[in-house]
Design a protein around this motif. Structure first.
Motif: not given
Length: 330
Positions: A137-143
């Motif tokens: 989430l800190e990288n702007g990526i949502d799993w």
């Protein structure tokens, strides 16, 4: 799939920029069949010009999963920018991180060790997903929620030898076998790496190089692709495989349960660029319907159709999506 997923991050990062430049933002395999409506419906209020860009890596399993995502996006009403078939993990990841791609299917263990830089994987599948989800989430990526399929390393035995070896089904049963039966086929990397064969044997109470356990002569080193046929032909009793490889089904190999949790989890999950998902949150629900049906067995069957029977990944993905009712034939 599994090949290459334990490569050190630095080596991949060194080539990422070159590969991104070389691949361009177009696919060498952008074909998908036309699909009719199914249980996946157009998102309510979706603008007519809404675009979804799908990326994937360039091997069979990723191409099949990528085409599943393309078909899902089309059914949800998006115009699709098909960026599947990207050469390498890091270039595909960079497309997602930068927002040039909206989503891809990715493996939890790959993200944890290759992208997030952790040296040790986590065998517990839910724990591995949760930690990757939180950190990315800190990288702007949502799993999105993970699928049951876990494309990790495993040991397999030819099915006709199972009874001869005492009805073996679990790796913890290896310790009860005679040294003459503890024969292994592995590739050179798994044979020598610090998280490969030797610590795996130790984890299960066996000792490499001990005549009363696993003598060195019991280990055969093969090219990765040759391990499957060598195991099937009886060159060894136990072969190193990847759990969703179609050759497991084609050769009727039986995977041993990793019941003491040695191998890291590599569950696949839909992974979204955070800005895209923030704009179209309904896509998380779409893929939450698809992911639970992606099991090791289903992926083995689809990979077999491509690798053994020579079908196009897009056609295999289309048939699977129709079978599950997500789309229909026009």
């Amino acid at each position: 799939m599994g090949i290459g997923k334990w490569i050190k991050p630095a080596a991949l990062l060194a080539t990422a920029g070159i590969l991104l430049t070389g691949c361009g933002l177009s696919s060498a395999a952008s074909y998908v069949p036309a699909a009719g409506p199914g249980s996946i419906q157009k998102l309510p209020g979706l603008p007519e010009n809404a675009t979804m860009s799908v990326t994937s890596k360039n091997y069979t399993e990723q191409l099949v999963l990528g085409k599943i995502a393309v078909l899902a996006g089309q059914a949800a009403g998006f115009k699709i920018n098909d960026l599947t078939n990207v050469p390498g993990s890091q270039p595909a990841r960079e497309l997602l991180r930068s927002g040039q791609a909206s989503m891809m299917w990715e493996y939890t263990g790959t993200a944890w060790m290759t992208y997030l830089g952790h040296e040790d994987g986590i065998a517990n599948q839910q724990e591995q997903w949760q930690k990757v989800h939180e950190q990315d989430l800190e990288n702007g990526i949502d799993w999105g929620k993970p699928a049951p399929m876990n494309n990790t390393y495993a040991m397999a035995v030819r099915s006709e030898a199972v009874e001869k070896l005492g009805g073996i089904t679990k790796m913890s049963q290896l310790k009860g076998l005679s040294p003459k039966d503890l024969t292994f086929c592995v590739d050179a990397e798994f044979n020598s790496r610090l998280d490969g064969l030797n610590p795996m044997l130790a984890h299960y109470g066996l000792t490499r190089g001990d005549a009363t356990s696993v003598p060195d002569s019991n280990v055969g080193v093969y090219d990765t692709g040759a391990i499957y046929s060598a195991t099937d032909s009886g060159d060894c009793n136990f072969g190193e495989v990847f759990t969703t490889d179609g050759r497991i089904q084609a050769l009727d190999l039986t995977i041993l349960e990793d019941d003491l949790g040695y191998f890291p989890a590599y569950n696949v999950a839909p992974v979204f660029n955070g800005k895209f998902l923030g704009q179209y949150p309904g896509m998380a629900d779409v893929f939450a319907k698809i992911a639970p049906l992606l099991t090791d067995k289903e992926l083995r069957a689809m990979n077999l159709e491509v690798d053994v029977n020579g079908r196009e990944p897009a056609d295999v993905a289309f048939d699977w999506m129709v079978k599950q009712g997500f789309i229909s034939k026009p």
